[in-house]
Design a protein around this motif. Sequence first.
Motif, short mmCIF file in Angstrom:
data_model
loop_
_atom_site.label_atom_id
_atom_site.label_comp_id
_atom_site.label_asym_id
_atom_site.label_seq_id
_atom_site.Cartn_x
_atom_site.Cartn_y
_atom_site.Cartn_z
N LYS A 48 0.76 -1.10 -0.14
CA LYS A 48 -0.03 -0.03 0.09
C LYS A 48 0.90 1.29 -0.20
CE LYS A 48 -3.42 0.11 3.24
NZ LYS A 48 -4.59 0.86 2.51
N HIS A 49 2.01 1.17 0.60
CA HIS A 49 2.85 2.40 0.55
C HIS A 49 3.31 2.71 -0.55
CE1 HIS A 49 5.60 5.30 2.43
NE2 HIS A 49 6.49 4.77 1.83
N CYS A 50 3.99 1.75 -1.25
CA CYS A 50 4.72 2.05 -2.39
C CYS A 50 3.94 1.70 -3.65
CB CYS A 50 5.97 1.21 -2.69
SG CYS A 50 5.62 -0.64 -2.69
N ASN A 51 2.91 1.03 -3.68
CA ASN A 51 1.97 0.57 -4.95
C ASN A 51 2.66 -0.22 -5.98
OD1 ASN A 51 0.69 4.05 -4.21
ND2 ASN A 51 -0.51 2.05 -3.81
N ASN A 52 3.75 -0.96 -5.49
CA ASN A 52 4.26 -1.79 -6.27
C ASN A 52 4.34 -3.26 -5.64
OD1 ASN A 52 5.65 -0.81 -8.85
ND2 ASN A 52 6.52 0.55 -7.37
N PRO A 53 4.68 -4.41 -6.29
CA PRO A 53 5.15 -5.50 -5.60
C PRO A 53 6.16 -5.60 -4.56
CG PRO A 53 4.82 -6.10 -8.04
CD PRO A 53 5.02 -4.34 -7.80
N VAL A 54 6.01 -6.35 -3.58
CA VAL A 54 7.29 -6.21 -2.80
C VAL A 54 7.53 -7.88 -2.17
CG1 VAL A 54 6.55 -4.18 -1.81
CG2 VAL A 54 5.68 -6.32 -0.67
N VAL A 55 8.80 -7.84 -1.94
CA VAL A 55 9.22 -9.23 -1.27
C VAL A 55 9.83 -8.98 0.13
CG1 VAL A 55 9.82 -10.52 -3.35
CG2 VAL A 55 11.56 -8.87 -2.49
N THR A 56 9.71 -9.86 1.09
CA THR A 56 10.36 -9.79 2.23
C THR A 56 11.73 -9.98 1.98
OG1 THR A 56 8.11 -11.11 3.25
CG2 THR A 56 10.13 -10.78 4.61
N ALA A 57 12.47 -8.98 2.64
CA ALA A 57 14.09 -9.36 2.50
C ALA A 57 14.59 -9.75 3.93
CB ALA A 57 14.71 -7.82 2.09
N ASN A 58 14.01 -9.39 4.96
CA ASN A 58 14.28 -9.37 6.38
C ASN A 58 13.42 -9.67 7.24
OD1 ASN A 58 15.66 -7.91 8.83
ND2 ASN A 58 17.13 -9.54 8.33
N ILE A 59 13.33 -10.43 8.15
CA ILE A 59 12.61 -10.43 9.59
C ILE A 59 13.79 -10.82 10.42
CG2 ILE A 59 10.86 -11.49 10.79
CD1 ILE A 59 9.52 -12.59 8.45
N SER A 60 14.34 -9.48 11.20
CA SER A 60 15.39 -9.85 12.01
C SER A 60 14.90 -9.76 13.56
CB SER A 60 16.52 -8.87 11.88
OG SER A 60 15.96 -7.64 11.79
N ASP A 61 13.96 -9.25 13.78
CA ASP A 61 13.39 -8.85 15.30
C ASP A 61 12.04 -9.27 15.33
OD1 ASP A 61 14.27 -7.62 17.38
OD2 ASP A 61 14.72 -5.76 16.59
N ILE A 62 11.84 -10.61 16.12
CA ILE A 62 10.53 -10.87 16.66
C ILE A 62 10.54 -11.50 17.79
CG2 ILE A 62 11.10 -12.97 15.24
CD1 ILE A 62 7.94 -13.17 14.67
N ASP A 63 9.61 -11.03 18.80
CA ASP A 63 9.50 -11.29 20.12
C ASP A 63 8.20 -11.94 20.17
OD1 ASP A 63 12.08 -10.51 21.30
OD2 ASP A 63 11.36 -8.47 20.62
N PHE A 64 8.29 -13.15 21.01
CA PHE A 64 6.90 -13.86 21.22
C PHE A 64 6.60 -13.75 22.93
CE2 PHE A 64 8.02 -15.94 17.34
CZ PHE A 64 6.88 -16.06 16.67
N PHE A 114 10.83 -5.11 3.66
CA PHE A 114 10.24 -5.49 2.30
C PHE A 114 11.20 -4.78 1.32
CE2 PHE A 114 7.14 -6.66 5.51
CZ PHE A 114 6.81 -7.94 4.81
N VAL A 115 11.33 -5.17 0.27
CA VAL A 115 11.98 -4.50 -0.85
C VAL A 115 10.88 -4.43 -2.13
CG1 VAL A 115 13.82 -4.30 -2.60
CG2 VAL A 115 14.05 -5.10 -0.22
N ALA A 116 10.65 -3.34 -2.70
CA ALA A 116 9.66 -2.86 -3.61
C ALA A 116 10.46 -3.47 -5.13
CB ALA A 116 9.31 -1.27 -3.81
N LEU A 117 9.70 -4.11 -5.82
CA LEU A 117 10.26 -4.79 -7.09
C LEU A 117 9.55 -3.86 -8.43
CD1 LEU A 117 10.50 -8.40 -6.23
CD2 LEU A 117 12.37 -6.45 -5.97
N ASP A 118 10.16 -3.57 -9.57
CA ASP A 118 9.59 -2.98 -10.61
C ASP A 118 9.29 -4.42 -11.62
OD1 ASP A 118 12.09 -4.19 -11.98
OD2 ASP A 118 12.85 -2.31 -12.29
N GLY A 121 11.56 -7.30 -11.88
CA GLY A 121 12.03 -7.85 -10.81
C GLY A 121 13.22 -7.13 -10.12
N LYS A 122 13.49 -6.06 -10.37
CA LYS A 122 14.77 -5.55 -9.62
C LYS A 122 14.05 -4.18 -8.66
CE LYS A 122 17.77 -7.16 -12.33
NZ LYS A 122 18.34 -8.36 -11.75
#
Length: 158
Positions: A48-64, A114-118, A121-122
Amino acid sequence: MSVLKSPSESQIQMREMVMPGDTNIHGTIFGGKIMAWIDIAGAMVATKHCNNPVVTANISDIDFISPIKVGHHVIIKASINYAGKSSMVIGVKVESENPYTGKVRTTTKAYLTFVALDEFGKPVAVPKVDPKTEDDKRRFENAKKRKEAKRSLDASLS
Ligand SMILES: CC(C)(COP(=O)(O)OP(=O)(O)OC[C@H]1O[C@@H](n2cnc3c(N)ncnc32)[C@H](O)[C@@H]1OP(=O)(O)O)[C@@H](O)C(=O)NCCC(=O)NCCS
């Protein structure tokens, strides 16, 4: 890209219910199930922020923080904290609600990149974040600190 967007333009809230098939051997929610919902919520905000497809690049911080029982409700709140050139840091907070008492507890917190892709796929440029509220500003500054800390940790490792 010089466009500025505030976090309120892309923030979302989802609600789920813990079903028996979602549980672990302790009879509470399986962590992987929460992680999947967090990833989906984060991807929706980033898109929604970038209005482009995105991929998950990193989940480094998750606390249960606390478990969630079968039949209890799960509230997943996600908003953008910070954007680089093509990357976006999304903060996700998960709460449980006991539907019989109305008691709400924070159960999980996570920060994802997340990283937005054109169309090829770049990585492609995304709008900058314009933090408006005090919470937006605190999250923005914390995301920058987390990014810097990760960069220096990565650089120090062989
Ligand atoms: C994420 C991905 C597109 C990055 O591609 P890349 O060629 O490394 O791109 P770049 O080096 O130009 O980095 C692009 C941006 O991503 C950021 N980035 C890349 N990897 C990252 C990571 N592990 N953690 C945080 N940020 C990361 C960079 O800092 C850069 O940010 P900026 O543009 O805001 O400065 C690529 O690594 C990829 O496709 N990964 C697999 C994604 C995937 O399959 N996810 C699971 C399913 S959705």
